[in-house]
Design a protein around this motif. Sequence first.
Motif, mmCIF file in Angstrom:
data_model
loop_
_atom_site.group_PDB
_atom_site.id
_atom_site.type_symbol
_atom_site.label_atom_id
_atom_site.label_comp_id
_atom_site.label_asym_id
_atom_site.label_seq_id
_atom_site.Cartn_x
_atom_site.Cartn_y
_atom_site.Cartn_z
ATOM 1 N N VAL A 1 -5.248 0.413 8.091
ATOM 2 C CA VAL A 1 -5.187 -0.986 8.509
ATOM 3 C C VAL A 1 -4.724 -1.097 9.962
ATOM 4 O O VAL A 1 -5.262 -1.888 10.746
ATOM 5 N N GLY A 2 -3.706 -0.311 10.340
ATOM 6 C CA GLY A 2 -3.131 -0.463 11.681
ATOM 7 C C GLY A 2 -2.590 0.830 12.245
ATOM 8 O O GLY A 2 -1.461 0.875 12.739
ATOM 9 N N ALA A 3 -3.399 1.892 12.214
ATOM 10 C CA ALA A 3 -2.922 3.197 12.676
ATOM 11 C C ALA A 3 -2.607 3.205 14.164
ATOM 12 O O ALA A 3 -1.829 4.046 14.628
ATOM 13 N N PRO B 1 2.394 10.545 13.455
ATOM 14 C CA PRO B 1 3.316 11.667 13.273
ATOM 15 C C PRO B 1 3.210 12.321 11.901
ATOM 16 O O PRO B 1 3.532 13.507 11.755
ATOM 17 N N GLN B 2 2.742 11.567 10.897
ATOM 18 C CA GLN B 2 2.582 12.147 9.556
ATOM 19 C C GLN B 2 1.412 13.129 9.471
ATOM 20 O O GLN B 2 1.267 13.834 8.480
ATOM 21 N N LYS B 3 0.546 13.138 10.484
ATOM 22 C CA LYS B 3 -0.640 14.000 10.523
ATOM 23 C C LYS B 3 -1.469 13.884 9.226
ATOM 24 O O LYS B 3 -1.712 14.878 8.543
ATOM 25 N N PRO B 4 -1.942 12.687 8.934
ATOM 26 C CA PRO B 4 -2.699 12.476 7.693
ATOM 27 C C PRO B 4 -4.164 12.902 7.832
ATOM 28 O O PRO B 4 -5.091 12.122 7.650
ATOM 29 N N HIS B 5 -4.371 14.154 8.178
ATOM 30 C CA HIS B 5 -5.710 14.640 8.497
ATOM 31 C C HIS B 5 -6.520 14.986 7.263
ATOM 32 O O HIS B 5 -7.758 14.963 7.317
ATOM 33 N N ASN C 1 1.245 2.238 7.426
ATOM 34 C CA ASN C 1 0.688 3.582 7.566
ATOM 35 C C ASN C 1 1.235 4.510 6.486
ATOM 36 O O ASN C 1 0.478 5.180 5.774
ATOM 37 N N ALA C 2 2.548 4.572 6.351
ATOM 38 C CA ALA C 2 3.167 5.449 5.359
ATOM 39 C C ALA C 2 2.758 5.047 3.947
ATOM 40 O O ALA C 2 2.500 5.903 3.084
ATOM 41 N N ARG C 3 2.665 3.737 3.715
ATOM 42 C CA ARG C 3 2.284 3.262 2.387
ATOM 43 C C ARG C 3 0.851 3.682 2.053
ATOM 44 O O ARG C 3 0.568 4.134 0.936
ATOM 45 N N GLN C 4 -0.046 3.549 3.024
ATOM 46 C CA GLN C 4 -1.432 3.943 2.775
ATOM 47 C C GLN C 4 -1.568 5.448 2.577
ATOM 48 O O GLN C 4 -2.335 5.899 1.723
ATOM 49 N N ILE C 5 -0.856 6.224 3.370
ATOM 50 C CA ILE C 5 -0.918 7.683 3.217
ATOM 51 C C ILE C 5 -0.461 8.089 1.823
ATOM 52 O O ILE C 5 -1.102 8.908 1.143
ATOM 53 N N GLU C 6 0.637 7.503 1.365
ATOM 54 C CA GLU C 6 1.164 7.829 0.038
ATOM 55 C C GLU C 6 0.185 7.417 -1.061
ATOM 56 O O GLU C 6 -0.074 8.176 -2.002
ATOM 57 N N THR C 7 -0.366 6.224 -0.941
ATOM 58 C CA THR C 7 -1.303 5.730 -1.954
ATOM 59 C C THR C 7 -2.561 6.578 -1.987
ATOM 60 O O THR C 7 -3.062 6.946 -3.063
ATOM 61 N N PHE C 8 -3.091 6.898 -0.813
ATOM 62 C CA PHE C 8 -4.311 7.697 -0.769
ATOM 63 C C PHE C 8 -4.072 9.097 -1.335
ATOM 64 O O PHE C 8 -4.931 9.647 -2.044
ATOM 65 N N ALA C 9 -2.915 9.679 -1.038
ATOM 66 C CA ALA C 9 -2.604 11.001 -1.579
ATOM 67 C C ALA C 9 -2.565 10.973 -3.104
ATOM 68 O O ALA C 9 -3.001 11.931 -3.764
ATOM 69 N N ILE D 1 -17.055 8.259 -1.857
ATOM 70 C CA ILE D 1 -16.408 7.193 -2.627
ATOM 71 C C ILE D 1 -15.285 6.614 -1.772
ATOM 72 O O ILE D 1 -14.435 7.347 -1.251
ATOM 73 N N HIS D 2 -15.312 5.304 -1.622
ATOM 74 C CA HIS D 2 -14.332 4.602 -0.783
ATOM 75 C C HIS D 2 -13.332 3.875 -1.681
ATOM 76 O O HIS D 2 -13.719 3.058 -2.512
ATOM 77 N N VAL D 3 -12.059 4.176 -1.487
ATOM 78 C CA VAL D 3 -10.983 3.498 -2.208
ATOM 79 C C VAL D 3 -10.176 2.678 -1.206
ATOM 80 O O VAL D 3 -9.744 3.195 -0.166
ATOM 81 N N ASP D 4 -9.994 1.411 -1.485
ATOM 82 C CA ASP D 4 -9.256 0.525 -0.585
ATOM 83 C C ASP D 4 -7.760 0.718 -0.783
ATOM 84 O O ASP D 4 -7.243 0.532 -1.887
ATOM 85 N N THR D 5 -7.047 1.069 0.288
ATOM 86 C CA THR D 5 -5.597 1.256 0.211
ATOM 87 C C THR D 5 -4.837 0.202 1.001
ATOM 88 O O THR D 5 -3.658 0.373 1.293
#
Length: 375
Positions: free
Chosen positions: A166-168, A206-210, A176-184, A128-132
């Motif tokens: 969008v621009g990693a 640096p956030q290591k969003p693995h 980047n930070a906004r997308q990581i937070e939203t996806f979490a 399932i793909h969610v657009d962030t």
Amino acid sequence: MPEEAAGGILRIDLTALASNWRSLRDRAGGAETAAVVKANAYGTGIEEAVPALAAAGCRTFFVAHPGEALRARNAAPRTTVYVLNGLLPGSAGFYAAHDVRPVLGSWPEIEEWAAFCRSQGRRLEAAIHVDTGMNRLGLTVGEGLALAARPELKDFTPALLMSHFVGAEERDNPLNARQIETFAAVRNALPGIPASLANSSGIFLPQKPHFDLVRPGYALYGGNPTPGAENPMRAVVGLEGRIVQLRWVETGDTVGYNGRWIAGERRRIATVSVGYADGYPRSASAPGRSGEALATGMALVGGHPCPFAGTVSMDLLAVDVTGAPEGALARGEPVTLIGGPLTVDEVGRRAGTIGYEILTGLGDRYRRVYTGSAR
């Protein structure tokens, strides 16, 4: 095609490819490391790249189209294959028949997949793909947060929850930070589903969003996932063109279509058997006068950097080899178009594009030479 008859030779180092995958795996902090092999494995060949990656330990592959999924499935039968571009109407039977998984990015896709699973009496897997933030494919964030209450989730197995940066490659981009937070947040609303956000560059943030799985593509094939810093990846692709003719041009002579390159003095020109029909971009053409500092196409001839002369044509390009070593100048001799300092990123920059386009445009007229293995 024997090498001596090939106008262009594409050399692909499978050992470097496998090494790059292992390097990214080691950086991913325990997350599963998949491989994106769309666009014919970024021009390197699905049938060769996928087995090498599988032998290195890769167990999950991502492609863009169903046809690519078939090729990846045949190349590595005991792996998981996802199709990124979604579920086209009426295509669910294809996915089930070939044991590949669609990436569902809209309510109609989810409803169609769920209905197909009900009709088969099986809970088949899908992502399932969610657009962030990309605004390209995927459920809206609101739809993703509401997904847990949807009855369709009982009809199939959501095997992966994913989004896309969008621009990693821009380390300090606030998106980047906004997308990581939203996806979490979406992940927390859908507990128990493995999650994936990081592409090649995302692995290095640096956030290591693995999360649970990372999806490198470009970096596997030698592209730099950290622009502006030293490339941590090994080069995978090298491209040579063959000299088919040498000539001297006199002061004032032009070279190529429309006479857009002019010899400012007597110059020696090598015509090379590679052109835009082979995937070498026409945008690397070199208008102007000889001797001008043009950030356009470049070749290495006997290790010496030589600028292009004139317009890249369909089957040929011209190189100003006046300063090249005499021993490298003969009919049939190779010139390097990708390799050494001419990385895929540098070639892309000189053509006014990106290394991704250089790799994925590599044509099928080259003689492909594979070296190395997954070891």
